[in-house]
Each structure stands twice: as structure tokens, then as C-alpha cells.
Design an enzyme around this catalytic site. Structure first.
Site, mmCIF file in Angstrom:
data_model
loop_
_atom_site.group_PDB
_atom_site.id
_atom_site.type_symbol
_atom_site.label_atom_id
_atom_site.label_comp_id
_atom_site.label_asym_id
_atom_site.label_seq_id
_atom_site.Cartn_x
_atom_site.Cartn_y
_atom_site.Cartn_z
ATOM 1 N N CYS A 87 0.834 -1.195 0.000
ATOM 2 C CA CYS A 87 0.000 0.000 0.000
ATOM 3 C C CYS A 87 0.881 1.262 0.000
ATOM 4 O O CYS A 87 1.522 1.557 -0.982
ATOM 5 C CB CYS A 87 -0.983 -0.037 1.175
ATOM 6 S SG CYS A 87 -2.416 1.057 0.980
ATOM 7 N N HIS A 196 -3.460 -5.733 0.887
ATOM 8 C CA HIS A 196 -2.790 -6.011 2.160
ATOM 9 C C HIS A 196 -2.763 -7.504 2.467
ATOM 10 O O HIS A 196 -3.714 -8.042 3.038
ATOM 11 C CB HIS A 196 -3.522 -5.294 3.295
ATOM 12 C CG HIS A 196 -3.330 -3.816 3.321
ATOM 13 N ND1 HIS A 196 -2.363 -3.204 4.101
ATOM 14 C CD2 HIS A 196 -3.970 -2.819 2.671
ATOM 15 C CE1 HIS A 196 -2.432 -1.891 3.938
ATOM 16 N NE2 HIS A 196 -3.398 -1.633 3.070
ATOM 17 N N GLU A 198 -1.027 -8.959 4.746
ATOM 18 C CA GLU A 198 -0.915 -9.161 6.201
ATOM 19 C C GLU A 198 -2.272 -9.156 6.881
ATOM 20 O O GLU A 198 -2.419 -9.695 7.995
ATOM 21 C CB GLU A 198 0.012 -8.099 6.816
ATOM 22 C CG GLU A 198 -0.586 -6.726 7.028
ATOM 23 C CD GLU A 198 -0.696 -5.860 5.792
ATOM 24 O OE1 GLU A 198 -1.061 -4.674 5.937
ATOM 25 O OE2 GLU A 198 -0.427 -6.364 4.676
#
Length: 225
Positions: A87, A196, A198
Site C-alpha cells: 500500500c 494487504h 498481512e
């Protein structure tokens, strides 16, 4: 063991999310690297996390690109070591010219927070070797300036060199050219992505599609060692 370093800028807000994956889920040594640090020689993988580095003033990633640590990150990448920008981290990598193109305002000019299906374009990279080519995964997205843009010559070069790693599947959420969600450098050791991974690495959160990206990299580094 693979040593991860997670950069922390003023305004970063996804650094602890990434640390949860590398340190707590994957059980790998993880160091938070303040933006003024200049010694990252002990690290195998550098992660530039999401957030709003320096408040996104001037332009997303434009100020962070000049942080002392980024000079070391550039050398880290030039040595063939691994770097991923997620990002805002992707924006930093394009500003630093470690990746081609740029991230600009979303097509509809508003912040998007959603989940997006992605198509895996390459599985011959350390980052993606745990996926299958053409596999559709779903990762969260959260950005206001995530529309991938490049001039015609650069875009053609990216496609010719097979540097697109993930594409948005179905609806293009932000107007990115060629539905591009992630690109790598020519050698494949530097990866930038707007989604994302994660945030999709723990089944408790509803998805673990992103975990393969980190675990695949661990397998590759382990094989190299």
C-alpha cells in the site's frame, strides 16, 4: 531463521499488523526499523508497510523516499535482497524508483476500504511460489491513491518483462491500468502491491490467502541458505 525488518515512518499504521504475521504467526525474528536508522545489514527481508508516511503530505511516499533508511533499502535491493512495499510502501517504492510507474488518485476520487479478488499472474517468484498460476485469491484493500499508472512505453515494458504479479479480477476497484494490483522489478526481488496480504494471514480474520506470500518467501530463503 529469516530476519525481517519492518520500516516505521511517522504516520505508518500497518507496521504492527505485519509484525504479527512475521513474528507471531511465522515465528521469525522481526525488528522494527525506525526511519532514521541506517544499519539494516543484518536483515534478510525489508517490509515497507501501509499507512500515511509523513501524513502523505506533498504526495504519497514522496517524503518517505528521502528518509535516511531508504538509502540503505536501495542498497539492500541492489544486492538482490528482498524488499516488499504494501500500500503506502508500494507508493514509497515507486517514488524511490525501485519500481516502475506511479500510484495516483483512485478513479472515483474517494478512499476505498473493501476486499478485492486478485488473479495470481506469476508463480516463479519467491513471493508467489506457494500459489498456483491463475489462482484467484481475495485480499483487503484500503487506499485513496492506489490507481496504478505508467506511460505507454513503461506499461508495455512491464507487460513484456512479465513484471505484473497480481491483477484485480472482475471489477477494477480504483481504475488501475491493465487491472494491475502488484508489480515487481525486473529481477523479482522487489515487490510492490496495493492489497494487504498481512490482513489476510490469520484464519481468525476470515482469510489466510495472504499468508502464502510470506511463507513462500521463507521457503525460498531457506532453500538458498
Amino acid at each position: 531463521m529469516t530476519k525481517f525488518g519492518i520500516l516505521v515512518f511517522p504516520g505508518s499504521n500497518c507496521d504492527r499488523d505485519v509484525a504479527y504475521v512475521t513474528r507471531d504467526i511465522l515465528k521469525q525474528p522481526t525488528r522494527m526499523v525506525w526511519h532514521q536508522d541506517t544499519d539494516i545489514s543484518d536483515l534478510d527481508v525489508i517490509i515497507i508497510p501501509g499507512g500515511f508516511s509523513y501524513g502523505d503530505y506533498l504526495r504519497c511516499g514522496a517524503i518517505a523516499r528521502f528518509s535516511p533508511v531508504m538509502q540503505q533499502v536501495m542498497q539492500h535491493a541492489q544486492k538482490g535482497k528482498f524488499v516488499i512495499g504494501i500500500c503506502n510502501g508500494f507508493q514509497v517504492l515507486t517514488e524511490a524508483k525501485l519500481l516502475p510507474g506511479a500510484l495516483v488518485r483512485n478513479r472515483d476520487l474517494h478512499f476505498i476500504c473493501d476486499r478485492s479478488p486478485l488473479k495470481v499472474e506469476r508463480t516463479d517468484l519467491p513471493w508467489t511460489q506457494a500459489y498456483t498460476k491463475g489462482e484467484i485469491i481475495t485480499l483487503p484493500i484500503a487506499h485513496g491513491e492506489g490507481r496504478y499508472h505508467a506511460d505507454a512505453a513503461t506499461l508495455a515494458e512491464i507487460e513484456d518483462n512479465n513484471q505484473v504479479v497480481f491483477r484485480y479480477e472482475g471489477e477494477n476497484p480504483n481504475g488501475s491500468l491493465n487491472n494491475i494490483a502488484a508489480v515487481c522489478n525486473y529481477t523479482g526481488n522487489v515487490l510492490g502491491m496495493m492489497p494487504h496480504p498481512e490482513r489476510a494471514s490469520d484464519a481468525m480474520l476470515g482469510s489466510s490467502d495472504g499468508l502464502k506470500l510470506f511463507s513462500g518467501l521463507l521457503d525460498k530463503i531457506g532453500a538458498l541458505v
